[in-house]
Motif scaffolding. Structure first.
Motif, short mmCIF file in Angstrom:
data_model
loop_
_atom_site.label_atom_id
_atom_site.label_comp_id
_atom_site.label_asym_id
_atom_site.label_seq_id
_atom_site.Cartn_x
_atom_site.Cartn_y
_atom_site.Cartn_z
N UNK A 17 50.64 50.18 37.63
CA UNK A 17 52.08 49.88 37.55
C UNK A 17 52.44 48.55 38.19
N UNK A 18 51.67 48.13 39.19
CA UNK A 18 51.87 46.83 39.84
C UNK A 18 50.57 46.47 40.54
N UNK A 19 50.52 45.26 41.05
CA UNK A 19 49.31 44.78 41.73
C UNK A 19 49.59 44.43 43.18
N UNK A 20 50.50 45.17 43.80
CA UNK A 20 50.77 44.97 45.22
C UNK A 20 49.55 45.38 46.04
N UNK A 21 49.43 44.82 47.22
CA UNK A 21 48.30 45.17 48.08
C UNK A 21 48.32 46.67 48.39
N UNK A 22 49.49 47.25 48.55
CA UNK A 22 49.58 48.69 48.83
C UNK A 22 48.93 49.49 47.71
N UNK A 23 49.15 49.09 46.46
CA UNK A 23 48.55 49.80 45.32
C UNK A 23 47.04 49.62 45.31
N UNK A 24 46.58 48.41 45.62
CA UNK A 24 45.14 48.16 45.68
C UNK A 24 44.49 49.04 46.73
N UNK A 25 45.13 49.14 47.89
CA UNK A 25 44.59 49.96 48.97
C UNK A 25 44.44 51.42 48.54
N UNK A 26 45.48 51.94 47.92
CA UNK A 26 45.46 53.35 47.54
C UNK A 26 44.38 53.63 46.49
N UNK A 27 44.21 52.72 45.53
CA UNK A 27 43.34 53.01 44.39
C UNK A 27 41.89 52.58 44.61
#
Length: 416
Positions: free
Chosen positions: A230-240
């Motif tokens: 859905x987005x490429x924020x660092x938070x999303x990278x961390x979770x995935x």
């Protein structure tokens, strides 16, 4: 926006109504209310109370401004740091490789991260927290963090500015640490963090820092996962990718408020959360190199774009490496990826592999495949009639007409 409008905006954001005209939320008998300054401090304190209590079920006790104010030396003690100058706190921590971050430990930071960097480079993982997210001459980096790898530790240094007067000292300390690094790693640092530090040096009449190689992971992540996440924020990278679920994290958008509130009232709770947020950002950066290197080896297994991975490989390691990746993932390629692979095979003269790809795509009316087959039969096979069949399916245009006319002329000449 005027002060009155700004205060009303803050009240709307918190769900409260603006006061009636001519009245303020401050004590009408206080000197601050008469000057308007009391309103600003009250609004900031109210916003901090909302930030700390929302969604946590906790309430904060009512305290006077004097009770809430934390001087820099006390803030340094709370953060386990030291005062570098009266306006700059320095934190210097050595975090062991066994320290857990998501589903990994920091030991993974030492794993190979080719093609992003070589193991013999002196790496620096950098992130800033600023007074604004849009940049510009008025934006200041009030917190800068830098991690480096040493022995079996990750050394994490952070410099926190507690007043604008400390900016020169903060930049001096940061630049001295950056001189130890051959290769910088960031997330959106090429666009935001490093240009901001450069501009602030110039505002402080400091020399530019020596340029180092730089890997900004925002761009590889977009190439690999921009189509799927859905987005490429660092938070999303961390979770995935790292399995990190931050608890009680202060959103980055709240960092400017936390620092400005400390300047205004001395309240430090949210500023301490900013430091923890910055710490998590940087520790994630130390692990992203090996994590993304693994994705590049098997992009489909991680739900990544094979073509995106090949583009990264081509830029970082050359066309041959990209071709080998495409070859190993032929069945996962999109039509654009298959055309790219066919172009690479044609460049190497491997028409026996390129032609079947073109023929399959030509049946779908793909123009590049039709043109490639027309060229192949004209120049390689010298089969004018077959070439003309494919040329006749090309979209009308000067080049297509010229090709058809040339082929028809050759067919007529052969028939004479």
């Amino acid at each position: 926006m005027g002060l009155h409008d700004r205060l009303n905006t803050l009240r709307r954001q918190s769900g409260s109504e603006p006061p009636a005209p001519g009245r303020t939320s401050a004590d009408p008998h206080s000197a601050g209310a008469a000057s308007g300054k009391g309103n600003v401090l009250d609004e900031i304190r109210a916003r901090l109370d909302r930030m700390g209590g929302a969604g946590t079920g906790r309430t904060r006790p009512n305290r006077t401004a004097a009770e809430s104010a934390i001087p820099p030396e006390e803030l340094a003690r709370r953060l386990d740091g030291e005062l570098l100058t009266p306006q700059v706190i320095q934190l210097d921590r050595a975090m062991p490789d066994r320290h857990a971050h998501g589903r990994h430990t920091l030991a993974r930071a030492r794993e190979p991260a080719m093609p992003f960097w070589n193991t013999d480079q002196r790496l620096g993982f950098i992130d800033t927290e600023t007074t604004g997210l849009a940049g510009g001459a008025g934006t200041v980096a009030f917190l800068v963090g830098l991690a480096t790898l040493r022995d079996d530790r990750v050394r994490l240094r952070q410099w926190l500015m507690t007043a604008f007067a400390g900016e020169g000292a903060l930049l001096e300390a940061v630049d001295a640490a950056l001189s130890e690094c051959d290769h910088l790693v960031s997330y959106n640092g090429k666009t935001f963090d490093l240009p901001l530090l450069r501009d602030r040096r110039r505002m402080q009449r400091r020399p530019d820092a020596q340029e180092a190689a730089h890997t900004d992971f925002l761009h590889p992540v977009r190439s690999l996962f921009g189509h799927a996440w859905p987005d490429c924020r660092l938070r999303t990278v961390e979770e995935r990718l790292l399995g990190l679920d931050r608890q009680d994290d202060l959103p980055g958008a709240e960092a400017p408020w936390a620092w400005k509130a400390y300047l205004a009232s001395g309240r430090s709770e949210e500023l301490e959360r900013v430091v923890r947020h910055n710490t998590d950002d940087i520790l994630s950066l130390t692990l992203l190199g090996p994590a993304l290197a693994s994705v590049l080896l098997q992009p489909a297994a991680h739900g990544a774009s094979v073509e995106g991975a090949a583009r990264l490989q081509e830029r970082l390691q050359g066309a041959d490496t990209a071709r080998r990746l495409l070859e190993s993932h032929q069945h996962q390629l999109s039509p654009a990826g298959r055309l790219w692979l066919a172009r690479e095979w044609r460049r190497e003269g491997r028409y026996d592999q390129a032609v079947p790809v073109w023929e399959a795509l030509a049946e779908q009316g793909v123009q590049e495949a039709l043109e490639a087959l027309a060229k192949y039969h004209e120049h390689q096979r010298r089969d004018w009639k077959r070439a003309l069949q494919y040329a006749g399916q090309l979209a009308s245009g000067p080049r297509a007409k010229a090709r058809i006319a040339r082929l028809q002329g050759r067919i007529d000449a052969t028939a004479r």
